[in-house]
Design an enzyme around this catalytic site. Sequence first.
Site, PDB file in Angstrom:
ATOM      1  CB  SER A   1      78.040  44.674  25.960  1.00 46.69           C
ATOM      2  OG  SER A   1      77.866  44.535  27.357  1.00 46.69           O
TER       3      SER A   1
ATOM      4  CG  HIS B   1      77.244  49.399  25.774  1.00 41.34           C
ATOM      5  ND1 HIS B   1      76.568  50.551  25.473  1.00 41.34           N
ATOM      6  CD2 HIS B   1      76.399  48.667  26.546  1.00 41.34           C
ATOM      7  CE1 HIS B   1      75.369  50.535  26.028  1.00 41.34           C
ATOM      8  NE2 HIS B   1      75.254  49.402  26.702  1.00 41.34           N
TER       9      HIS B   1
ATOM     10  CG  ASP C   1      75.734  46.680  29.717  1.00 39.72           C
ATOM     11  OD1 ASP C   1      74.905  47.487  29.265  1.00 39.72           O
ATOM     12  OD2 ASP C   1      76.235  45.767  29.027  1.00 39.72           O
TER      13      ASP C   1
ATOM     14  CG  MET D   1      73.217  46.313  34.999  1.00 34.69           C
ATOM     15  SD  MET D   1      72.774  44.626  34.504  1.00 34.69           S
ATOM     16  CE  MET D   1      73.332  44.610  32.803  1.00 34.69           C
TER      17      MET D   1
ATOM     18  CG  HIS E   1      72.876  51.279  29.223  1.00 34.47           C
ATOM     19  ND1 HIS E   1      72.420  50.065  28.742  1.00 34.47           N
ATOM     20  CD2 HIS E   1      71.766  51.958  29.650  1.00 34.47           C
ATOM     21  CE1 HIS E   1      71.102  50.011  28.884  1.00 34.47           C
ATOM     22  NE2 HIS E   1      70.687  51.133  29.441  1.00 34.47           N
TER      23      HIS E   1
ATOM     24  CG  MET F   1      70.416  49.369  32.388  1.00 34.77           C
ATOM     25  SD  MET F   1      70.870  47.770  31.679  1.00 34.77           S
ATOM     26  CE  MET F   1      72.649  47.993  31.533  1.00 34.77           C
TER      27      MET F   1
ATOM     28  CG  MET G   1      67.024  49.091  26.744  1.00 38.81           C
ATOM     29  SD  MET G   1      68.776  48.628  26.620  1.00 38.81           S
ATOM     30  CE  MET G   1      68.731  46.892  27.119  1.00 38.81           C
TER      31      MET G   1
ATOM     32  CG  ASP H   1      72.262  47.032  24.788  1.00 39.08           C
ATOM     33  OD1 ASP H   1      72.529  45.840  24.548  1.00 39.08           O
ATOM     34  OD2 ASP H   1      72.586  47.598  25.845  1.00 39.08           O
TER      35      ASP H   1
END
Length: 231
Positions: A16, A41, A43, A45, A74, A76, A149, A183
């Site tokens: 990540s 990866h 993230d 958000m 990913h 979120m 998750m 993850d």
Amino acid sequence: RILKNNMPLPLLINPSILSSNLADLTSECNTLLSNTADQLHVDIMDGHFVNNLTFGAPVVKCLRGGTKGFLDCHLMVSEPGKWVEDFANAGADGFTFHLEAESDAKSLCQKIQQLGMKVGISIKPKTPVKDLFALLDDDTCPVDMILIMTVEPGFGGQSFMEDMMPKVSELREKYPHLHIQVDGGINAETAQIAAEAGANVLVAGSFVFKHEEGQKKAIQLLRQALEKHHS
């Protein structure tokens, strides 16, 4: 090892990049790849779906211009469908959205595939794994990967939730060719637990970036866990 199209199911380590030095992100990504990371990866958000704010499509576009690595994004975020074209245009390779954030997951999966990205669906710890089965059993709904998750999404450094492993085991039993990513709280010990349950893709942040023997050693330990349980 499980075969898909007569080929072994890949075993992937996806660090990540949220744990990296964000002031030098492209260089950090290329260092990870040189240290044998399989994918990166990313993230994403939005401060709404989770209580943290990170990257957007412009950062992904910059990374795409500076690295050849697979960008495993990913999201979120609330309303992930709003962003799918932006991420495709930015050069994302994979687009994983949260089932909890999307009312028409099948249509979104189809759109992600049509735009040339790999399709991932993630569920938070409190979401039952059975909520995924209708999509996975639908031949007209493309799904390449499920992300389980093992922490509450939003912040790194949380402890691994071993009680999520029955979700992984059930998915692996029902869908032997599916990519299953885990993850949250992954290190050398919890990687063994996740791999034994059936995960073939591991996301790790703190463990890779803070390992006293360096990134390559950390990634090697994670890969050994996967190989032990998928041989």
